[in-house]
Design a protein around this motif. Structure first.
Motif, PDB file in Angstrom:
ATOM      1  N   PRO A 288     110.404 114.978  74.645  1.00  0.00           N
ATOM      2  CA  PRO A 288     110.041 113.786  75.431  1.00  0.00           C
ATOM      3  C   PRO A 288     109.107 112.880  74.635  1.00  0.00           C
ATOM      4  CG  PRO A 288     109.833 115.777  76.751  1.00  0.00           C
ATOM      5  CD  PRO A 288     110.064 116.228  75.344  1.00  0.00           C
ATOM      6  N   PRO A 289     109.315 111.565  74.708  1.00  0.00           N
ATOM      7  CA  PRO A 289     108.512 110.644  73.889  1.00  0.00           C
ATOM      8  C   PRO A 289     107.190 110.229  74.533  1.00  0.00           C
ATOM      9  CG  PRO A 289     110.224 109.421  75.005  1.00  0.00           C
ATOM     10  CD  PRO A 289     110.398 110.857  75.421  1.00  0.00           C
ATOM     11  N   GLN A 290     106.862 110.741  75.720  1.00  0.00           N
ATOM     12  CA  GLN A 290     105.667 110.282  76.425  1.00  0.00           C
ATOM     13  C   GLN A 290     104.397 110.652  75.648  1.00  0.00           C
ATOM     14  OE1 GLN A 290     108.160 111.856  77.943  1.00  0.00           O
ATOM     15  NE2 GLN A 290     108.974 110.213  79.232  1.00  0.00           N
ATOM     16  N   ASN A 291     103.556 109.646  75.412  1.00  0.00           N
ATOM     17  CA  ASN A 291     102.214 109.805  74.827  1.00  0.00           C
ATOM     18  C   ASN A 291     102.215 110.371  73.411  1.00  0.00           C
ATOM     19  OD1 ASN A 291     100.888 108.869  77.173  1.00  0.00           O
ATOM     20  ND2 ASN A 291     101.003 110.910  78.098  1.00  0.00           N
ATOM     21  N   THR A 292     103.328 110.294  72.716  1.00  0.00           N
ATOM     22  CA  THR A 292     103.334 110.816  71.351  1.00  0.00           C
ATOM     23  C   THR A 292     102.485 109.959  70.409  1.00  0.00           C
ATOM     24  OG1 THR A 292     105.395 109.598  70.976  1.00  0.00           O
ATOM     25  CG2 THR A 292     105.580 111.930  71.540  1.00  0.00           C
ATOM     26  N   SER A 293     102.362 108.659  70.702  1.00  0.00           N
ATOM     27  CA  SER A 293     101.554 107.775  69.855  1.00  0.00           C
ATOM     28  C   SER A 293     100.167 107.519  70.442  1.00  0.00           C
ATOM     29  CB  SER A 293     102.274 106.433  69.654  1.00  0.00           C
ATOM     30  OG  SER A 293     103.493 106.609  68.982  1.00  0.00           O
ATOM     31  N   ARG A 294      99.832 108.215  71.543  1.00  0.00           N
ATOM     32  CA  ARG A 294      98.517 108.044  72.161  1.00  0.00           C
ATOM     33  C   ARG A 294      97.679 109.321  72.098  1.00  0.00           C
ATOM     34  NH1 ARG A 294      99.986 104.783  77.787  1.00  0.00           N
ATOM     35  NH2 ARG A 294     100.861 102.913  76.808  1.00  0.00           N
ATOM     36  N   THR A 295      98.270 110.407  71.627  1.00  0.00           N
ATOM     37  CA  THR A 295      97.584 111.687  71.567  1.00  0.00           C
ATOM     38  C   THR A 295      97.003 111.896  70.176  1.00  0.00           C
ATOM     39  OG1 THR A 295      99.144 112.581  73.184  1.00  0.00           O
ATOM     40  CG2 THR A 295      97.838 114.168  71.928  1.00  0.00           C
ATOM     41  N   CYS A 296      95.737 112.250  70.130  1.00  0.00           N
ATOM     42  CA  CYS A 296      95.086 112.502  68.844  1.00  0.00           C
ATOM     43  C   CYS A 296      95.547 113.850  68.303  1.00  0.00           C
ATOM     44  CB  CYS A 296      93.562 112.485  69.009  1.00  0.00           C
ATOM     45  SG  CYS A 296      92.682 112.847  67.472  1.00  0.00           S
ATOM     46  N   PRO A 297      96.113 113.924  67.095  1.00  0.00           N
ATOM     47  CA  PRO A 297      96.543 115.210  66.543  1.00  0.00           C
ATOM     48  C   PRO A 297      95.387 116.096  66.105  1.00  0.00           C
ATOM     49  CG  PRO A 297      96.876 113.471  64.943  1.00  0.00           C
ATOM     50  CD  PRO A 297      96.409 112.793  66.199  1.00  0.00           C
ATOM     51  N   CYS A 298      94.182 115.537  66.090  1.00  0.00           N
ATOM     52  CA  CYS A 298      93.015 116.297  65.649  1.00  0.00           C
ATOM     53  C   CYS A 298      92.331 117.008  66.811  1.00  0.00           C
ATOM     54  CB  CYS A 298      92.031 115.375  64.934  1.00  0.00           C
ATOM     55  SG  CYS A 298      90.639 116.236  64.171  1.00  0.00           S
TER      56      CYS A 298
ATOM     57  N   SER B  94      94.755 108.946  75.264  1.00  0.00           N
ATOM     58  CA  SER B  94      94.249 107.705  75.826  1.00  0.00           C
ATOM     59  C   SER B  94      95.016 106.543  75.231  1.00  0.00           C
ATOM     60  CB  SER B  94      92.748 107.546  75.538  1.00  0.00           C
ATOM     61  OG  SER B  94      92.288 106.285  75.987  1.00  0.00           O
ATOM     62  N   ALA B  95      95.244 105.506  76.055  1.00  0.00           N
ATOM     63  CA  ALA B  95      95.901 104.295  75.565  1.00  0.00           C
ATOM     64  C   ALA B  95      95.004 103.534  74.600  1.00  0.00           C
ATOM     65  CB  ALA B  95      96.303 103.398  76.728  1.00  0.00           C
ATOM     66  N   ASP B  96      93.678 103.765  74.695  1.00  0.00           N
ATOM     67  CA  ASP B  96      92.738 103.081  73.802  1.00  0.00           C
ATOM     68  C   ASP B  96      92.770 103.648  72.390  1.00  0.00           C
ATOM     69  OD1 ASP B  96      91.936 101.546  75.957  1.00  0.00           O
ATOM     70  OD2 ASP B  96      90.333 102.943  76.516  1.00  0.00           O
ATOM     71  N   ASN B  97      93.396 104.811  72.216  1.00  0.00           N
ATOM     72  CA  ASN B  97      93.470 105.386  70.865  1.00  0.00           C
ATOM     73  C   ASN B  97      94.282 104.510  69.929  1.00  0.00           C
ATOM     74  OD1 ASN B  97      91.954 107.563  71.643  1.00  0.00           O
ATOM     75  ND2 ASN B  97      93.696 108.972  71.895  1.00  0.00           N
ATOM     76  N   ARG B  98      95.280 103.847  70.469  1.00  0.00           N
ATOM     77  CA  ARG B  98      96.137 102.987  69.646  1.00  0.00           C
ATOM     78  C   ARG B  98      95.568 101.582  69.695  1.00  0.00           C
ATOM     79  NH1 ARG B  98     102.663 103.496  69.204  1.00  0.00           N
ATOM     80  NH2 ARG B  98     102.914 102.128  67.407  1.00  0.00           N
ATOM     81  N   GLN B  99      94.800 101.251  68.671  1.00  0.00           N
ATOM     82  CA  GLN B  99      94.118  99.958  68.636  1.00  0.00           C
ATOM     83  C   GLN B  99      95.114  98.810  68.508  1.00  0.00           C
ATOM     84  OE1 GLN B  99      90.827  99.786  69.094  1.00  0.00           O
ATOM     85  NE2 GLN B  99      90.580 102.004  69.164  1.00  0.00           N
ATOM     86  N   THR B 100      96.055  98.951  67.589  1.00  0.00           N
ATOM     87  CA  THR B 100      97.095  97.953  67.370  1.00  0.00           C
ATOM     88  C   THR B 100      98.431  98.667  67.267  1.00  0.00           C
ATOM     89  OG1 THR B 100      96.859  98.008  64.953  1.00  0.00           O
ATOM     90  CG2 THR B 100      95.478  96.418  66.155  1.00  0.00           C
TER      91      THR B 100
ATOM     92  N   VAL C  80     105.344 114.617  67.591  1.00  0.00           N
ATOM     93  CA  VAL C  80     106.740 114.992  67.862  1.00  0.00           C
ATOM     94  C   VAL C  80     107.055 116.340  67.225  1.00  0.00           C
ATOM     95  CG1 VAL C  80     109.130 114.391  67.327  1.00  0.00           C
ATOM     96  CG2 VAL C  80     107.590 112.652  68.207  1.00  0.00           C
ATOM     97  N   LEU C  81     106.575 116.570  66.001  1.00  0.00           N
ATOM     98  CA  LEU C  81     106.807 117.849  65.336  1.00  0.00           C
ATOM     99  C   LEU C  81     106.137 118.990  66.104  1.00  0.00           C
ATOM    100  CD1 LEU C  81     107.848 119.479  62.945  1.00  0.00           C
ATOM    101  CD2 LEU C  81     105.765 118.875  61.695  1.00  0.00           C
ATOM    102  N   ARG C  82     104.911 118.783  66.561  1.00  0.00           N
ATOM    103  CA  ARG C  82     104.216 119.823  67.320  1.00  0.00           C
ATOM    104  C   ARG C  82     104.925 120.110  68.637  1.00  0.00           C
ATOM    105  NH1 ARG C  82      97.729 118.437  66.587  1.00  0.00           N
ATOM    106  NH2 ARG C  82      97.632 118.868  64.340  1.00  0.00           N
ATOM    107  N   ALA C  83     105.390 119.061  69.296  1.00  0.00           N
ATOM    108  CA  ALA C  83     106.132 119.263  70.536  1.00  0.00           C
ATOM    109  C   ALA C  83     107.434 120.013  70.281  1.00  0.00           C
ATOM    110  CB  ALA C  83     106.416 117.924  71.199  1.00  0.00           C
ATOM    111  N   GLY C  84     108.068 119.754  69.153  1.00  0.00           N
ATOM    112  CA  GLY C  84     109.289 120.478  68.806  1.00  0.00           C
ATOM    113  C   GLY C  84     109.031 121.945  68.562  1.00  0.00           C
TER     114      GLY C  84
END
Length: 407
Positions: A328-338, A343-349, A372-376
């Motif tokens: 699932p693609p939900q929050n893959t670009s908003r989740t900190c891998p560290c 949070s939506a604020d994590n993605r500044q631009t 995505v790799l971790r979710a896989g």
């Protein structure tokens, strides 16, 4: 294991063969439309639809009728395959996998298929192919056909005729040469970003040809319809569309081949492209917002060919001993891998990711690919545990049940 593979070549038919192929494709189109009209009328009257066997009986009547006696000039097997295509389209509609079947139009998708390999002869040494009621046809022999011929499809595209030869052959169980796993984040600014930091730039073949296409379409609109000049202008539009499609397919094949050969497991987002590229125009009562901007985004999304890229990755990884996992693609670009903060604020631009919790910084597409790799990995572990538990308890668990595990 058995491998089904198709080989596509350009035909070099004579004038008579071209006329026959146009007639055969026209006969298939007529049979499809006639059968669809009959099925539609029965559906509106509340009657049960004809099955494939019933449609074949009607086809025999149509071929023997004086009004449509010209159908007997076309080979019967391609006509029957057209009815089988209609039956499949009806099944997809009632299974809610596709829209209601539409009538075929002349010049769009003209094709016919020979399903019986006993009637097909392939002479690769002489670069020729024998088809019923067409005779021997020459083709541009660009590569060798491997396996036993199963069926042949003849198709017209941009004024040229092509043949697709599907074969079946026995191959050894493939073993992945590479042992690495990678996640892929799809995008517009970057076509595909891998979790190891590499990325593929977008080709944007439609955007490159958009100005030329617009001029060609404007020129065609000024011509009298169906005149000689209109047909020439239409051919120019078709050539541009063909150039765009060929460039896109070539780029997708090169990218998918490189990835499938260098990685044993590929994790990709399960994107719903149809929903993502839906129009935002709205209705008269409720007009949409930012319609022009959404239209440009839709055009850019469809220009990438995400679904075709995923389809190619799927079968190429299977051929090379790897496998594809869709997450699932939900929050893959908003989740900190560290730290895992979402949070939506994590993605500044669009391109910059900075965690508001721990301060981790990275390209947003790379972060998405890592997640995505971790979710896989988590999805794969869930399916393995489910399979082990099922075997330990002595019960059989279907793949669909294991796939319901959530990460």
């Amino acid at each position: 294991m058995q491998r089904l593979q198709a080989y596509k070549y350009e035909l070099m038919p004579t004038g008579e063969q071209q006329r026959n192929m146009r007639r055969f494709s026209g006969s298939c189109r007529f049979v499809f439309n006639k059968a669809l009209a009959l099925q539609k009328a029965r559906y509106e009257q509340g009657e049960k639809k004809h099955g494939y066997a019933g449609l074949c009986k009607l086809l025999t009547e149509w071929r023997n009728s004086t009004e449509t006696a010209w159908l007997a000039d076309a080979p019967v097997h391609p006509l029957q395959q057209t009815l089988k295509d209609l039956e499949r389209a009806y099944g997809n509609f009632f299974a809610k996998r596709a829209d209601f079947p539409r009538f075929k139009k002349k010049g769009q998708g003209d094709s016919f298929r020979y399903p019986d390999p006993k009637q097909i002869k392939l002479d690769q040494a002489s670069s020729r192919l024998f088809l019923p009621k067409l005779g021997w046809l020459r083709y541009r022999n660009s590569r060798k056909v491997l396996g036993v011929v199963k069926n042949v499809t003849v198709r017209q595209s941009c004024g040229k005729w092509f043949v697709s030869i599907q074969t079946e052959r026995e191959v050894e169980q493939p073993v992945a040469q590479a042992a690495s796993a990678v996640g892929i984040d799809m995008g517009v600014a970057r076509f595909a970003t891998l979790s190891d930091g590499t990325f593929y730039a977008p080709l944007n073949c439609f955007k490159r040809q958009e100005a030329a296409l617009r001029k060609a379409q404007q020129a065609m609109s000024r011509k009298k319809k169906f005149s000689s000049n209109w047909k020439k202008a239409k051919a120019r539009v078709q050539r541009i569309h063909s150039r765009i499609g060929n460039a896109r397919r070539d780029y997708l094949h090169k990218c998918s081949t490189t990835i499938s050969q260098n990685h044993a497991m590929v994790c990709i987002e399960d994107l719903q492209v149809r929903n993502m590229s839906r129009s935002a125009a709205g209705s008269t009562e409720q007009p949409g917002k930012q319609v022009q901007a959404k239209s440009g985004l839709n055009k850019a999304i469809l220009d990438q060919g995400w679904f075709e890229f995923r389809r190619q990755l799927d079968y190429k990884l299977a051929w090379n001993g790897g496998y594809l996992i869709a997450v699932p693609p939900q929050n893959t670009s908003r989740t900190c891998p560290c730290c895992g903060h979402v949070s939506a604020d994590n993605r500044q631009t669009q391109a910059r990711f900075e965690c508001v919790e721990c301060g981790f910084e990275e390209n947003a597409d790379v972060v998405g690919a890592i997640n995505v790799l971790r979710a896989g990995h988590a999805r794969l572990a869930c399916e393995v545990n489910a399979a082990v538990a099922a075997s330990a308890s002595g019960t059989h668990r279907s793949d669909s049940g294991a796939a319901q595990c959530r990460v």
